[in-house]
Design an enzyme around this catalytic site. Structure first.
Site, PDB file in Angstrom:
ATOM      1  N   ARG A  83      -9.826  40.550  64.622  1.00 40.74           N
ATOM      2  CA  ARG A  83      -9.561  41.410  63.467  1.00 40.74           C
ATOM      3  C   ARG A  83     -10.015  40.656  62.228  1.00 40.74           C
ATOM      4  O   ARG A  83      -9.544  39.554  61.945  1.00 40.74           O
ATOM      5  CB  ARG A  83      -8.076  41.766  63.390  1.00 40.74           C
ATOM      6  N   ASN A 160      -4.753  47.469  55.371  1.00 39.91           N
ATOM      7  CA  ASN A 160      -3.717  46.554  55.825  1.00 39.91           C
ATOM      8  C   ASN A 160      -2.386  46.852  55.141  1.00 39.91           C
ATOM      9  O   ASN A 160      -2.315  47.039  53.922  1.00 39.91           O
ATOM     10  CB  ASN A 160      -4.123  45.109  55.501  1.00 39.91           C
ATOM     11  N   GLU A 161      -1.303  46.921  55.931  1.00 37.66           N
ATOM     12  CA  GLU A 161       0.073  47.053  55.431  1.00 37.66           C
ATOM     13  C   GLU A 161       0.129  47.929  54.177  1.00 37.66           C
ATOM     14  O   GLU A 161       0.469  47.464  53.090  1.00 37.66           O
ATOM     15  CB  GLU A 161       0.637  45.655  55.158  1.00 37.66           C
ATOM     16  N   HIS A 227       3.065  45.251  62.827  1.00 36.45           N
ATOM     17  CA  HIS A 227       3.024  43.820  62.576  1.00 36.45           C
ATOM     18  C   HIS A 227       4.409  43.249  62.857  1.00 36.45           C
ATOM     19  O   HIS A 227       5.406  43.695  62.275  1.00 36.45           O
ATOM     20  CB  HIS A 227       2.601  43.540  61.128  1.00 36.45           C
ATOM     21  N   TYR A 229       6.826  40.331  62.670  1.00 34.70           N
ATOM     22  CA  TYR A 229       7.281  39.056  62.125  1.00 34.70           C
ATOM     23  C   TYR A 229       8.807  39.000  62.235  1.00 34.70           C
ATOM     24  O   TYR A 229       9.366  39.300  63.279  1.00 34.70           O
ATOM     25  CB  TYR A 229       6.760  38.878  60.690  1.00 34.70           C
ATOM     26  N   GLU A 256      -0.646  42.239  64.128  1.00 33.06           N
ATOM     27  CA  GLU A 256      -0.369  40.890  63.643  1.00 33.06           C
ATOM     28  C   GLU A 256       0.975  40.449  64.210  1.00 33.06           C
ATOM     29  O   GLU A 256       1.879  41.263  64.385  1.00 33.06           O
ATOM     30  CB  GLU A 256      -0.265  40.833  62.112  1.00 33.06           C
ATOM     31  N   TRP A 285      -1.868  36.441  64.124  1.00 27.79           N
ATOM     32  CA  TRP A 285      -2.244  35.961  62.792  1.00 27.79           C
ATOM     33  C   TRP A 285      -1.970  34.457  62.748  1.00 27.79           C
ATOM     34  O   TRP A 285      -0.861  34.033  62.999  1.00 27.79           O
ATOM     35  CB  TRP A 285      -1.420  36.675  61.716  1.00 27.79           C
TER      36      TRP A 285
END
Length: 444
Positions: A83, A160-161, A227, A229, A256, A285
């Site tokens: 990516r 992105n986001e 994503h 996290y 990610e 990531w």
């Protein structure tokens, strides 16, 4: 992911008990798809084979001179995809058409599926300077020539986001609108869409409206990206979220994730195990170059593949890691990027400070070449200008030319031609070596 990550607001809410109606089969729509497409909730390549993304992110827009070696190293470590961070020019320096074309060519040369993402949308509504998804669509339209005809090798991650922790309720309409504009502009690629809440969807906005957004895509060729996290800090949270998509036959990828984070400790083992169990793709990531306090997310220290961090060793070589689970995309076995048996004729018309060059690539092999990249080095101070019947980018003395859609196939025993003009300082001349898809061609 952004250079400085905001702490995600709120905790992961309990999963709702409601169940989506499964989306209707898109088989009729995907039969004519020119490349990657979604079939029964799965990402499928142009050969009709399931493709599971197993790769990492690379911050090209901030480290453009590192990309060539980074992609080689990422491939050598077993990845089947990458990516690539691009910028629209609103927050970071714009990656123009020639640069995007060069990135695509480098991905293909390394037999990596290229997921291209526009980063300037990161945290819209909360992050100063962030732009809308509509603005990201403007960018993709402006660089369309770089990706047109590359649907077999490229997935476009629109933005992105695209929402932070404010205004995220607009995600559904904004994303549906962006998909509609991309299709109206003629993009046939698989389009990836990120979740709101800095990509982590703690509000479950993407989860609860994914079917609606999928139906808003006329091509039914949308891939959802979460994503993972600090919000995803337990195995139950990871698996429950992914299960909600796969059980509804809605395509999902972990776009990610990391092994630690300032907003909590993500369960990377669960991400990788659940992804493997469910046949879901993941893209960690990130390769290298993180700053702003998240340097711990680097997989390689200083872009050096011989100095992998603990996170780098985990994702590439650990249980359910890339080396163990990645399978190269089947499209790279069709002759599209394999070294070819070839001959190149380079006819130069030199007028001192300017010149024209007509290039003919002849396939001397017994199978057609479908999709090509021709690389050569200028022998003097030449600079390329306009190009026809191909797209080309120059870095130093090196020129990388890739096919247009109408020059994509070189039949066995056949040829294709392209040309360009340019300027020169000092002596001019014919390049000494031409390589086609990594194989050296004879001259003549």
């Amino acid at each position: 992911m952004r250079k400085r990550l905001a702490t995600a607001a709120g905790a992961l809410l309990a999963l709702a008990a409601s169940v989506f109606a499964a989306p209707a089969s898109a088989q009729a729509r995907t039969e004519a798809a020119p490349g990657f497409h979604i079939a029964d909730g799965r990402l499928v390549d142009a050969n009709g084979e399931d493709f599971v993304l197993r790769g990492v992110n690379h911050a090209h827009t901030w480290y453009p001179t590192r990309t060539g070696q980074a992609l080689k190293d990422i491939k050598a470590l077993g990845a089947n995809s990458v990516r690539v961070v691009l910028a629209t020019g609103d927050r970071w320096t714009r990656n123009d058409t020639a640069d995007v074309a060069a990135v695509v060519a480098q991905c293909k040369q390394n037999r990596l599926v290229c997921v291209l993402e526009a980063h300037d949308t990161t945290g819209y509504g909360e992050q100063a300077g962030a732009v809308t998804l509509s603005r990201a669509v403007d960018y993709w339209i402006s660089v369309k020539d770089a990706v047109q005809g590359q649907e077999k090798y490229v997935v476009i991650n629109i933005g992105n986001e695209p929402h932070g922790n404010a205004g995220y309720t607009a995600w559904t309409s904004d994303t549906s609108g962006a998909l509609g504009r991309m299709r109206a502009a003629g993009f046939r690629h698989t389009l990836m869409v990120d979740a709101p809440n800095w990509g982590q969807d703690w509000s479950f906005t993407m989860r609860d409206h994914a079917a609606e957004v999928f139906a808003a895509d006329p091509e039914r060729n949308t891939l959802f990206s979460i994503h993972m996290y600090g919000v995803f800090n337990t195995a139950d949270k990871v698996k429950s979220y992914l299960d909600r998509f796969t059980s509804q036959r809605l395509p999902i990828v972990v776009g990610e994730f990391g092994d630690m984070h300032s907003d909590g400790d993500p369960d990377e083992d669960a991400v990788m195990a659940s992804a493997q169990q469910l046949g879901v793709g993941y893209l960690g990531w990130s390769w290298s170059g993180n700053g702003g306090g998240v340097e711990y997310l680097d997989m390689a220290t200083g872009f050096d593949a011989s100095r992998l961090t603990a996170w780098g060793r985990r994702i590439f070589s650990g249980t359910n890691g890339i080396r163990q689970t990645a399978k190269e995309a089947g499209v790279f076995a069709d002759g599209g990027t394999s070294p070819a048996t070839c001959a190149v004729a380079y006819r130069l018309s030199d007028w001192g400070t300017s010149f024209n060059a007509d290039v003919t690539i002849r396939n001397t092999g017994t199978t057609a070449v479908k999709g090509w990249q021709l690389v050569f080095d200028f022998p003097g101070g030449q600079r390329i200008g306009s190009v026809w019947n191909a797209r080309a980018v120059q870095q130093g003395s090196r020129v990388t030319a890739v096919n247009e859609s109408w020059t994509e196939t070189i039949p066995a025993g056949g040829s294709v031609s392209f040309g360009f003009n340019g300027s020169s300082t000092g002596g001019n001349g014919v390049p000494a070596v031409f390589t086609l898809n990594g194989g050296t061609c004879v001259k003549g």
